[in-house]
Write a protein that holds these residues in place. Structure first.
Motif, mmCIF file in Angstrom:
data_model
loop_
_atom_site.group_PDB
_atom_site.id
_atom_site.type_symbol
_atom_site.label_atom_id
_atom_site.label_comp_id
_atom_site.label_asym_id
_atom_site.label_seq_id
_atom_site.Cartn_x
_atom_site.Cartn_y
_atom_site.Cartn_z
ATOM 1 N N MET A 1 0.827 -1.208 0.000
ATOM 2 C CA MET A 1 0.000 0.000 0.000
ATOM 3 C C MET A 1 0.859 1.254 0.000
ATOM 4 S SD MET A 1 -3.126 -0.707 -0.336
ATOM 5 C CE MET A 1 -3.650 0.953 -0.045
ATOM 6 N N VAL A 2 1.950 1.240 0.778
ATOM 7 C CA VAL A 2 2.836 2.413 0.798
ATOM 8 C C VAL A 2 3.474 2.609 -0.565
ATOM 9 C CG1 VAL A 2 4.968 3.306 1.794
ATOM 10 C CG2 VAL A 2 3.234 2.290 3.284
ATOM 11 N N GLU A 3 3.863 1.511 -1.213
ATOM 12 C CA GLU A 3 4.468 1.620 -2.548
ATOM 13 C C GLU A 3 3.461 2.178 -3.544
ATOM 14 O OE1 GLU A 3 7.548 1.201 -3.116
ATOM 15 O OE2 GLU A 3 7.411 1.620 -5.266
ATOM 16 N N LEU A 4 2.217 1.685 -3.479
ATOM 17 C CA LEU A 4 1.173 2.214 -4.371
ATOM 18 C C LEU A 4 0.919 3.693 -4.106
ATOM 19 C CD1 LEU A 4 -1.411 -0.737 -4.334
ATOM 20 C CD2 LEU A 4 0.002 0.010 -6.275
ATOM 21 N N ALA A 5 0.918 4.068 -2.831
ATOM 22 C CA ALA A 5 0.681 5.475 -2.485
ATOM 23 C C ALA A 5 1.799 6.361 -3.019
ATOM 24 C CB ALA A 5 0.555 5.620 -0.978
ATOM 25 N N ARG A 6 3.041 5.881 -2.958
ATOM 26 C CA ARG A 6 4.163 6.674 -3.483
ATOM 27 C C ARG A 6 4.114 6.808 -5.002
ATOM 28 N NH1 ARG A 6 8.438 4.121 0.777
ATOM 29 N NH2 ARG A 6 8.294 5.788 2.327
ATOM 30 N N ALA B 1 -1.127 5.866 -6.703
ATOM 31 C CA ALA B 1 -2.289 5.027 -7.004
ATOM 32 C C ALA B 1 -3.342 5.077 -5.907
ATOM 33 C CB ALA B 1 -1.839 3.578 -7.209
ATOM 34 N N VAL B 2 -2.984 5.596 -4.722
ATOM 35 C CA VAL B 2 -3.943 5.684 -3.622
ATOM 36 C C VAL B 2 -4.427 7.115 -3.551
ATOM 37 C CG1 VAL B 2 -4.290 5.442 -1.144
ATOM 38 C CG2 VAL B 2 -2.830 3.825 -2.363
ATOM 39 N N ASP B 3 -5.663 7.302 -3.909
ATOM 40 C CA ASP B 3 -6.238 8.656 -3.931
ATOM 41 C C ASP B 3 -7.539 8.652 -3.143
ATOM 42 O OD1 ASP B 3 -6.848 11.252 -4.448
ATOM 43 O OD2 ASP B 3 -7.636 10.866 -6.465
ATOM 44 N N GLY B 4 -7.511 9.261 -1.996
ATOM 45 C CA GLY B 4 -8.719 9.339 -1.185
ATOM 46 C C GLY B 4 -9.060 8.022 -0.529
ATOM 47 N N GLY B 5 -10.298 7.906 -0.092
ATOM 48 C CA GLY B 5 -10.709 6.687 0.588
ATOM 49 C C GLY B 5 -10.173 6.641 2.009
ATOM 50 N N THR B 6 -10.585 5.598 2.726
ATOM 51 C CA THR B 6 -10.158 5.470 4.114
ATOM 52 C C THR B 6 -8.658 5.374 4.236
ATOM 53 O OG1 THR B 6 -12.237 4.358 4.643
ATOM 54 C CG2 THR B 6 -10.418 4.076 6.176
ATOM 55 N N PHE B 7 -8.057 4.535 3.380
ATOM 56 C CA PHE B 7 -6.627 4.347 3.512
ATOM 57 C C PHE B 7 -5.855 5.590 3.104
ATOM 58 C CE2 PHE B 7 -2.558 2.294 3.184
ATOM 59 C CZ PHE B 7 -2.620 1.355 4.187
ATOM 60 N N GLY B 8 -6.319 6.260 2.051
ATOM 61 C CA GLY B 8 -5.652 7.490 1.670
ATOM 62 C C GLY B 8 -5.688 8.532 2.771
ATOM 63 N N PRO C 1 4.004 8.576 2.598
ATOM 64 C CA PRO C 1 3.128 7.442 2.940
ATOM 65 C C PRO C 1 3.736 6.507 3.976
ATOM 66 C CG PRO C 1 3.153 7.808 0.572
ATOM 67 C CD PRO C 1 4.214 8.693 1.144
ATOM 68 N N GLY C 2 5.069 6.327 3.931
ATOM 69 C CA GLY C 2 5.702 5.454 4.913
ATOM 70 C C GLY C 2 5.537 5.981 6.325
ATOM 71 N N GLU C 3 5.790 7.263 6.499
ATOM 72 C CA GLU C 3 5.601 7.871 7.819
ATOM 73 C C GLU C 3 4.130 7.829 8.226
ATOM 74 O OE1 GLU C 3 7.345 11.665 8.410
ATOM 75 O OE2 GLU C 3 9.123 11.202 7.208
ATOM 76 N N GLY C 4 3.239 8.080 7.253
ATOM 77 C CA GLY C 4 1.816 8.023 7.569
ATOM 78 C C GLY C 4 1.381 6.643 8.027
ATOM 79 N N PHE C 5 1.947 5.611 7.393
ATOM 80 C CA PHE C 5 1.567 4.262 7.804
ATOM 81 C C PHE C 5 2.136 3.926 9.186
ATOM 82 C CE2 PHE C 5 1.703 -0.371 7.808
ATOM 83 C CZ PHE C 5 0.424 -0.659 7.390
ATOM 84 N N LEU C 6 3.353 4.385 9.464
ATOM 85 C CA LEU C 6 3.895 4.171 10.803
ATOM 86 C C LEU C 6 3.057 4.898 11.854
ATOM 87 C CD1 LEU C 6 7.805 4.245 10.765
ATOM 88 C CD2 LEU C 6 6.272 2.329 11.163
ATOM 89 N N GLY C 7 2.545 6.071 11.489
ATOM 90 C CA GLY C 7 1.650 6.780 12.403
ATOM 91 C C GLY C 7 0.377 5.995 12.675
ATOM 92 N N TYR C 8 -0.111 5.326 11.637
ATOM 93 C CA TYR C 8 -1.304 4.478 11.814
ATOM 94 C C TYR C 8 -0.995 3.303 12.737
ATOM 95 C CZ TYR C 8 -5.114 1.345 10.464
ATOM 96 O OH TYR C 8 -6.189 0.497 10.480
ATOM 97 N N ILE C 9 0.171 2.686 12.568
ATOM 98 C CA ILE C 9 0.586 1.611 13.473
ATOM 99 C C ILE C 9 0.722 2.157 14.892
ATOM 100 C CG2 ILE C 9 2.377 -0.087 13.982
ATOM 101 C CD1 ILE C 9 0.800 -0.700 11.487
#
Length: 539
Positions: A320-325, A328-335, A343-351
C-alpha cells in the motif's frame, strides 16, 4: 440439594438479583450502542455519495492487508451498507467484546470473590443455578446490545429490516459467544484477576486468528472465531442466516461446559491451579516491587504481543505504501489514514495509533488494579502491614507507566526495523510516531488513578477517553470529521508539542488520586460491607 426441577426457580431469582445490580449497564450500554451507530452509520452514505468514490474506497480497502487483518474480508463490489458493517461493525464488535469480557468477570468471579456466592449458597442456590442466573442476565445484555446495533444501523440509507436484523444477530451473537467463553474460563482460574486476564488474552487470540484467516486464508486459525460471524452473515449483502444458528449451537456447548466446570470446583477456587505445588516467597521490598512481581508476566506478554503485531502490520503495509508513493492511492479510508505527507511515515503513524490503544488499555487495567483490590479487600489487608492506600495506588500507577514504556518501546523497535527494510522509514520515525504515544498512556493512567482514588465505583469511566480517541482515529476519515477534531484526539498527539498537555493530565491525575485516597475511608465490596443491605434471596 438442588434438583433439576428446582434449578430454574433458583436461577431465575439469581438472574433477577443480578439484573437489579446490573440495571445501569443493561440500559445505558445498548442505548449508547444504538445512538452511536445511528449517529455514525449515515456518514457512509454521504462520504461515498457517488459510485466512483465507493468503488475506489472498496478497491483500496480490499488491497490493504492491514485493513483486512483488522476488519476482515470486504466483499467485492460492496455497497455503503456493507462498507459500514465491515468498518464500523468491526470496531463495534471489538469494543463490545472487551466490554463483555469485563462485565462477565465482574458479574461472576469478582462477585464471588466479594462474597456474594457464599451468601447465595446460604440461600440454597447451588453453583450451577448461580451460573445459569448469571448467563440469563448476560444473555439479556447481549440481546439488547444486538437490538441496539441493529436499530442504529437502520439510520443508514438503504438498510432494510432484514439487514438490521442480520447485523443485530451478528453483534449479539459475538457478545454472547465472548461472554460464554469468559464464563467458562472463569471456572478454570482461581480469582477474578486471573479470569479477566484469561478472557482478554483469549479475546486477543480470537481477534488475531480472525485477522490471519482473512489475510492468509488459514481457516484453522480464525474461520471459527466469533469475529467471523459478522462476515459470514454478510448483513446488507446476502443476509445469510445459517451462521447465526451455528453460533447459537456453539453458545449452548460453551454454556454446558461452563456449567459442568462450575459443578466440579470449590467456592473461591478454580479447576486449574497454576503453580500451586511449590510457592516461593516474592521477596518484595515494597508496594512497587510487589506490583512488579505480580504483573511481570503480563508486562512481558503485552510487550511481546505488541512487538509481533507491530512487525506484522508494518510488513503488511509495504504494498500500500508503494502504491501510495506511485500515486495510485487517492482518497478513501486508507488514503486519509496515510495523510498528505510521506506514505511510509503516515503508515507508521497508523501503526502507532493501534499500539497506543494497546498501551492505553494496559495502563487503564494496571492503574485500575488499585480500585479492584480495594473492593476485594486486599488494600485493607495490605494496610494492616503498614502500607497505606496512597502508596499502593502510586505503585500501580508507576507499574502502568513502566508497562506502557515496555509495550511501546518493543513495538517501536520492531516496527522501526521492519519499516527501515520495507517502508524506507527511519528509526527516528518509529521512535516519534510509536514510542511518542507514551504521553497518551500516561494520561490514561492519570485519569484511572483519579477515578480510583476519588470514586472507585466509577473507574470504568477511565475507558471513555480511550474509546473516544480510538473511534476518532479509526473512523474520523470515513465519517468526514473536521480535521481539528481529529487533530485533538487522544491518539493524535505523538511527536506533537501538545503531548505535553497529556503528560500534565497524567501527572495531575495521579497526584489528585493519591491525595483523594488519603482523605477518604476505604470502600470494600458490598458483600463484605458491614451492615450492608446487599441482595436478598427469597425462598
Amino acid at each position: 440439594m438442588i434438583t433439576p426441577s428446582t434449578l430454574m426457580p433458583y436461577a431465575l431469582r439469581t438472574a433477577r438479583i443480578i439484573a437489579r445490580e446490573e440495571r445501569a449497564w443493561l440500559l445505558t450500554l445498548p442505548t449508547a450502542v444504538a445512538l452511536l451507530t445511528a449517529l455514525l452509520a449515515p456518514s457512509y452514505a454521504t462520504t461515498y455519495a457517488t459510485a466512483e468514490d465507493l468503488a475506489r474506497a472498496v478497491a483500496m480497502s480490499r488491497i490493504s492487508k492491514s485493513l483486512t487483518a483488522l476488519y476482515g474480508k470486504l466483499p467485492e463490489g460492496a455497497d455503503a451498507v456493507q462498507l459500514a458493517v465491515w468498518e464500523l461493525g468491526a470496531l463495534t464488535c471489538l469494543l463490545l467484546g472487551i466490554v463483555m469480557v469485563l462485565r462477565t468477570v465482574a458479574a461472576s468471579r469478582a462477585q464471588e470473590d466479594g462474597g456474594r456466592s457464599e451468601m447465595l449458597r446460604g440461600g440454597g442456590v447451588g453453583p450451577v443455578a448461580e451460573l445459569v442466573g448469571i448467563c440469563l442476565a448476560l444473555g439479556a445484555q447481549c440481546a439488547l446490545l444486538g437490538m441496539g446495533a441493529g436499530l442504529g444501523l437502520l439510520a443508514l440509507d438503504g438498510v432494510g429490516a432484514a439487514d438490521g436484523a442480520a447485523y443485530g444477530i451478528a453483534v449479539g451473537g459475538l457478545c454472547g459467544l465472548v461472554a460464554a467463553t469468559t464464563a467458562l474460563l472463569a471456572q478454570l482460574t482461581t480469582d477474578a484477576t486471573g479470569a479477566r486476564s484469561a478472557g482478554l488474552t483469549t479475546l486477543a487470540l480470537l481477534y488475531a486468528g480472525h485477522g490471519v484467516w482473512a489475510t492468509q486464508g488459514w481457516g484453522w486459525a480464525g474461520a471459527w472465531s466469533p469475529f467471523a460471524l459478522r462476515g459470514a452473515m454478510d448483513p446488507g449483502g446476502e443476509n445469510h442466516w445459517p451462521p447465526g444458528a451455528v453460533a447459537g449451537a456453539a453458545l449452548l456447548v460453551l454454556l454446558a461446559a461452563a456449567a459442568g466446570a462450575a459443578s466440579r470446583r470449590d467456592l473461591g477456587a478454580g479447576l486449574i491451579q497454576i503453580g500451586s505445588g511449590h510457592r516461593r516467597p516474592l521477596h518484595a521490598l515494597g508496594p512497587v516491587t510487589l506490583a512488579l512481581r505480580l504483573s511481570r508476566g503480563q508486562l512481558l506478554a503485552w510487550a511481546l504481543a505488541a512487538a509481533v503485531i507491530a512487525g506484522v502490520l508494518t510488513a503488511m503495509g509495504e504494498n500500500m505504501v508503494e502504491l501510495a508513493r506511485q500515486g495510485a492511492v487517492d482518497g478513501g479510508t486508507f488514503g486519509s489514514l496515510l495523510g498528505a505527507g510521506d506514505p511510509g511515515e503516515g503508515f507508521l503513524g497508523y501503526i502507532g495509533v493501534l499500539m497506543a490503544a494497546l498501551a492505553c488499555a494496559q495502563a487503564v487495567v494496571l492503574a485500575g488494579r488499585f480500585a479492584a483490590e480495594e473492593r476485594s479487600g486486599l488494600v485493607e489487608a495490605a494496610r494492616g502491614t503498614g502500607t497505606g492506600p496512597a502508596r499502593q495506588l502510586t505503585a500501580w500507577c508507576l507499574v502502568s507507566l513502566v508497562a506502557a514504556s515496555l509495550t511501546l518501546g518493543a513495538a517501536a523497535l520492531v516496527a522501526g526495523l521492519v519499516g527501515r527494510a520495507l517502508l524506507d522509514t527511519t528509526a527516528a520515525d518509529a521512535l516519534r510516531l510509536i514510542a511518542g504515544q507514551w504521553p497518551a498512556a500516561a494520561a490514561s493512567a492519570g485519569i484511572t488513578a483519579l477515578l480510583g482514588g476519588l470514586w472507585p465505583q466509577a473507574r470504568w469511566l477511565a475507558w471513555a477517553p480511550l474509546l473516544v480517541g480510538l473511534g476518532i482515529a479509526q473512523l474520523g476519515p470515513s465519517l468526514n470529521l473536521p480535521q481539528s477534531v481529529m487533530d485533538a484526539g487522544l491518539l493524535a498527539q505523538a511527536g506533537q508539542p501538545t503531548a505535553v498537555w497529556l503528560l500534565l493530565v497524567g501527572g495531575a491525575g495521579i497526584a489528585s488520586g493519591v491525595l483523594a485516597v488519603r482523605s477518604r475511608d476505604l470502600r470494600p465490596t458490598s458483600g463484605r460491607r458491614s451492615g450492608s443491605a446487599g441482595p436478598r434471596v427469597r425462598r
